[in-house]
Write a protein that holds these residues in place. Structure first.
Motif, PDB file in Angstrom:
ATOM      1  N   PHE A  35     -23.639  -7.279  19.026  1.00 45.74           N
ATOM      2  CA  PHE A  35     -24.900  -7.961  18.753  1.00 45.74           C
ATOM      3  C   PHE A  35     -26.079  -7.064  19.123  1.00 45.74           C
ATOM      4  O   PHE A  35     -25.970  -6.212  20.003  1.00 45.74           O
ATOM      5  CB  PHE A  35     -25.021  -9.240  19.611  1.00 45.74           C
ATOM      6  CG  PHE A  35     -23.879 -10.206  19.484  1.00 45.74           C
ATOM      7  CD1 PHE A  35     -22.726 -10.029  20.235  1.00 45.74           C
ATOM      8  CD2 PHE A  35     -23.964 -11.297  18.639  1.00 45.74           C
ATOM      9  CE1 PHE A  35     -21.666 -10.924  20.143  1.00 45.74           C
ATOM     10  CE2 PHE A  35     -22.911 -12.197  18.537  1.00 45.74           C
ATOM     11  CZ  PHE A  35     -21.770 -12.013  19.288  1.00 45.74           C
ATOM     12  N   TYR A  37     -29.948  -8.070  20.362  1.00 39.76           N
ATOM     13  CA  TYR A  37     -30.882  -9.121  20.739  1.00 39.76           C
ATOM     14  C   TYR A  37     -32.249  -8.499  20.961  1.00 39.76           C
ATOM     15  O   TYR A  37     -32.369  -7.373  21.448  1.00 39.76           O
ATOM     16  CB  TYR A  37     -30.444  -9.828  22.026  1.00 39.76           C
ATOM     17  CG  TYR A  37     -29.399 -10.906  21.844  1.00 39.76           C
ATOM     18  CD1 TYR A  37     -28.049 -10.585  21.839  1.00 39.76           C
ATOM     19  CD2 TYR A  37     -29.774 -12.236  21.685  1.00 39.76           C
ATOM     20  CE1 TYR A  37     -27.092 -11.578  21.684  1.00 39.76           C
ATOM     21  CE2 TYR A  37     -28.823 -13.233  21.523  1.00 39.76           C
ATOM     22  CZ  TYR A  37     -27.479 -12.894  21.523  1.00 39.76           C
ATOM     23  OH  TYR A  37     -26.533 -13.870  21.357  1.00 39.76           O
ATOM     24  N   GLN A  39     -35.959  -9.145  22.921  1.00 41.58           N
ATOM     25  CA  GLN A  39     -36.588  -9.922  23.982  1.00 41.58           C
ATOM     26  C   GLN A  39     -38.074  -9.576  24.053  1.00 41.58           C
ATOM     27  O   GLN A  39     -38.470  -8.572  24.633  1.00 41.58           O
ATOM     28  CB  GLN A  39     -35.921  -9.662  25.337  1.00 41.58           C
ATOM     29  CG  GLN A  39     -36.413 -10.579  26.441  1.00 41.58           C
ATOM     30  CD  GLN A  39     -35.713 -10.354  27.763  1.00 41.58           C
ATOM     31  OE1 GLN A  39     -35.447  -9.219  28.163  1.00 41.58           O
ATOM     32  NE2 GLN A  39     -35.389 -11.440  28.469  1.00 41.58           N
ATOM     33  N   GLN A  44     -37.691 -14.866  25.933  1.00 39.30           N
ATOM     34  CA  GLN A  44     -36.570 -15.496  25.243  1.00 39.30           C
ATOM     35  C   GLN A  44     -35.764 -14.457  24.481  1.00 39.30           C
ATOM     36  O   GLN A  44     -36.322 -13.668  23.720  1.00 39.30           O
ATOM     37  CB  GLN A  44     -37.079 -16.565  24.284  1.00 39.30           C
ATOM     38  CG  GLN A  44     -35.954 -17.352  23.617  1.00 39.30           C
ATOM     39  CD  GLN A  44     -36.479 -18.440  22.711  1.00 39.30           C
ATOM     40  OE1 GLN A  44     -37.588 -18.359  22.214  1.00 39.30           O
ATOM     41  NE2 GLN A  44     -35.686 -19.466  22.482  1.00 39.30           N
ATOM     42  N   MET A  45     -34.467 -14.450  24.675  1.00 37.12           N
ATOM     43  CA  MET A  45     -33.579 -13.542  23.955  1.00 37.12           C
ATOM     44  C   MET A  45     -33.320 -14.120  22.563  1.00 37.12           C
ATOM     45  O   MET A  45     -32.857 -15.258  22.434  1.00 37.12           O
ATOM     46  CB  MET A  45     -32.250 -13.399  24.693  1.00 37.12           C
ATOM     47  CG  MET A  45     -32.369 -12.832  26.093  1.00 37.12           C
ATOM     48  SD  MET A  45     -32.679 -11.086  26.083  1.00 37.12           S
ATOM     49  CE  MET A  45     -31.051 -10.460  25.784  1.00 37.12           C
ATOM     50  N   LEU A  47     -31.456 -13.556  18.844  1.00 38.98           N
ATOM     51  CA  LEU A  47     -30.423 -12.810  18.125  1.00 38.98           C
ATOM     52  C   LEU A  47     -31.021 -12.167  16.883  1.00 38.98           C
ATOM     53  O   LEU A  47     -31.624 -12.837  16.054  1.00 38.98           O
ATOM     54  CB  LEU A  47     -29.277 -13.744  17.740  1.00 38.98           C
ATOM     55  CG  LEU A  47     -28.126 -13.095  16.954  1.00 38.98           C
ATOM     56  CD1 LEU A  47     -27.438 -12.031  17.785  1.00 38.98           C
ATOM     57  CD2 LEU A  47     -27.126 -14.160  16.506  1.00 38.98           C
ATOM     58  N   ARG A  50     -25.607  -9.527  14.007  1.00 40.95           N
ATOM     59  CA  ARG A  50     -24.256  -9.595  14.579  1.00 40.95           C
ATOM     60  C   ARG A  50     -23.283  -8.866  13.667  1.00 40.95           C
ATOM     61  O   ARG A  50     -23.417  -8.919  12.444  1.00 40.95           O
ATOM     62  CB  ARG A  50     -23.833 -11.065  14.702  1.00 40.95           C
ATOM     63  CG  ARG A  50     -22.445 -11.278  15.289  1.00 40.95           C
ATOM     64  CD  ARG A  50     -22.088 -12.746  15.295  1.00 40.95           C
ATOM     65  NE  ARG A  50     -21.873 -13.253  13.945  1.00 40.95           N
ATOM     66  CZ  ARG A  50     -21.585 -14.522  13.665  1.00 40.95           C
ATOM     67  NH1 ARG A  50     -21.505 -15.405  14.655  1.00 40.95           N
ATOM     68  NH2 ARG A  50     -21.383 -14.913  12.434  1.00 40.95           N
ATOM     69  N   PHE A  91     -31.756  -5.295  23.151  1.00 43.70           N
ATOM     70  CA  PHE A  91     -30.510  -5.172  23.897  1.00 43.70           C
ATOM     71  C   PHE A  91     -29.326  -5.187  22.952  1.00 43.70           C
ATOM     72  O   PHE A  91     -29.219  -6.051  22.070  1.00 43.70           O
ATOM     73  CB  PHE A  91     -30.358  -6.327  24.898  1.00 43.70           C
ATOM     74  CG  PHE A  91     -31.323  -6.285  26.034  1.00 43.70           C
ATOM     75  CD1 PHE A  91     -32.521  -6.973  25.965  1.00 43.70           C
ATOM     76  CD2 PHE A  91     -31.039  -5.547  27.177  1.00 43.70           C
ATOM     77  CE1 PHE A  91     -33.418  -6.939  27.021  1.00 43.70           C
ATOM     78  CE2 PHE A  91     -31.927  -5.509  28.229  1.00 43.70           C
ATOM     79  CZ  PHE A  91     -33.127  -6.203  28.149  1.00 43.70           C
ATOM     80  N   PHE A 110     -24.204  -6.928  28.188  1.00 40.99           N
ATOM     81  CA  PHE A 110     -25.414  -6.313  27.651  1.00 40.99           C
ATOM     82  C   PHE A 110     -25.567  -4.877  28.123  1.00 40.99           C
ATOM     83  O   PHE A 110     -25.135  -4.505  29.214  1.00 40.99           O
ATOM     84  CB  PHE A 110     -26.652  -7.088  28.110  1.00 40.99           C
ATOM     85  CG  PHE A 110     -26.830  -8.428  27.453  1.00 40.99           C
ATOM     86  CD1 PHE A 110     -26.240  -9.562  27.988  1.00 40.99           C
ATOM     87  CD2 PHE A 110     -27.608  -8.568  26.311  1.00 40.99           C
ATOM     88  CE1 PHE A 110     -26.414 -10.802  27.398  1.00 40.99           C
ATOM     89  CE2 PHE A 110     -27.793  -9.803  25.712  1.00 40.99           C
ATOM     90  CZ  PHE A 110     -27.188 -10.920  26.260  1.00 40.99           C
TER      91      PHE A 110
END
Lengths: 120, 115
Positions: A35, A37, A39, A44-45, A47, A50, A91, A110
């Motif tokens: 994944f 991500y 931030q 808030q993380m 997505l 994927r 991340f 992560f």
């Protein structure tokens, strides 16, 4: 144990340009998920994208795409036509798959993140 | 759908004091996670619940940290007593089930400062 490495602590790109963020991982598993991500300062993380390891085709989501090299254990993120709103920490993360509602843990591991700054 | 709710947003305490964080996951999500994110690092899983049962708490410092998930919905994470190294952002996340095909949805986190 799985490890995720992001070797670029900070990156900068001009608006409308393309940037690639690097990620490598170490695992003995054959099937897994990867994944990216985002931030932002709100913490808030979110997505971004994927990839399932069993799929050879690289995942794409609008301006975001990945270059997944399973043999090299590399999973880079390409952001095309960068926008000011893309400024954030990014991340890379790894998850070993666990099927369905088995009650078995599937930890998301992560990397340390890459801070991306999009400039005018 | 409503997202993952966390409170408080910020908390400042002195070392050796106690603190509690609250999380309300997305309705219907069976799996709930608490992550600790120290400044400059990626999030680290502290504990994972499946409904109201714990499935992974291997990285939870159990001498000072505790967590519960009442009735398989809301969750609280407690630190007692706090240490300086507990200063971090505490993120709660939820997913429909456990597995890479069920994405994690994160809350906005609680920033804890221990002085």
């Amino acid at each position: 144990a799985q490890t995720v490495t992001q070797s670029q602590p900070e990156m900068s790109v001009q608006e409308a340009e393309t940037v690639t963020l690097s990620c490598t991982y170490d695992t003995s598993e054959n099937n897994y998920y990867l994944f990216w991500y985002k931030q932002p300062p709100s913490r808030q993380m979110i997505l971004v994208i994927r990839q399932e390891a069993y799929k050879q085709q690289n995942a794409t989501e609008n301006r975001f795409s990945v270059n997944f090299q399973k043999a090299a254990k590399s999973f880079s993120l390409k952001i095309s036509d960068s926008q000011l709103g893309d400024t954030a920490m990014y991340f890379c993360a790894f998850m070993k798959p666990v099927g369905g509602n088995t009650g078995t843990a599937s930890k998301l591991t992560f990397g340390t993140g890459t801070r991306l700054q999009v400039t005018l | 759908e409503a997202g993952v709710a966390q409170s408080p947003r910020y908390k400042i305490i002195e070392k050796r004091q106690s603190v509690a964080f609250w999380c309300n996951p997305i309705s219907g999500h069976a799996t709930l996670y608490w992550y600790q994110q120290i400044l400059g690092q990626g999030p680290k899983l502290l504990i994972q619940f499946q409904n109201n049962g714990v499935v992974d708490d291997s990285q939870l410092p159990k001498d000072r940290f505790s967590a519960e998930r009442l009735k398989g919905v809301d969750s609280t994470l407690k630190i007692q007593p706090a240490k300086l190294e507990d200063s971090a952002v505490y993120l709660c996340a939820s997913s429909l089930w456990t597995g890479g095909d069920s994405p994690l949805h994160f809350g906005n986190g609680t920033r804890l400062t221990v002085t």
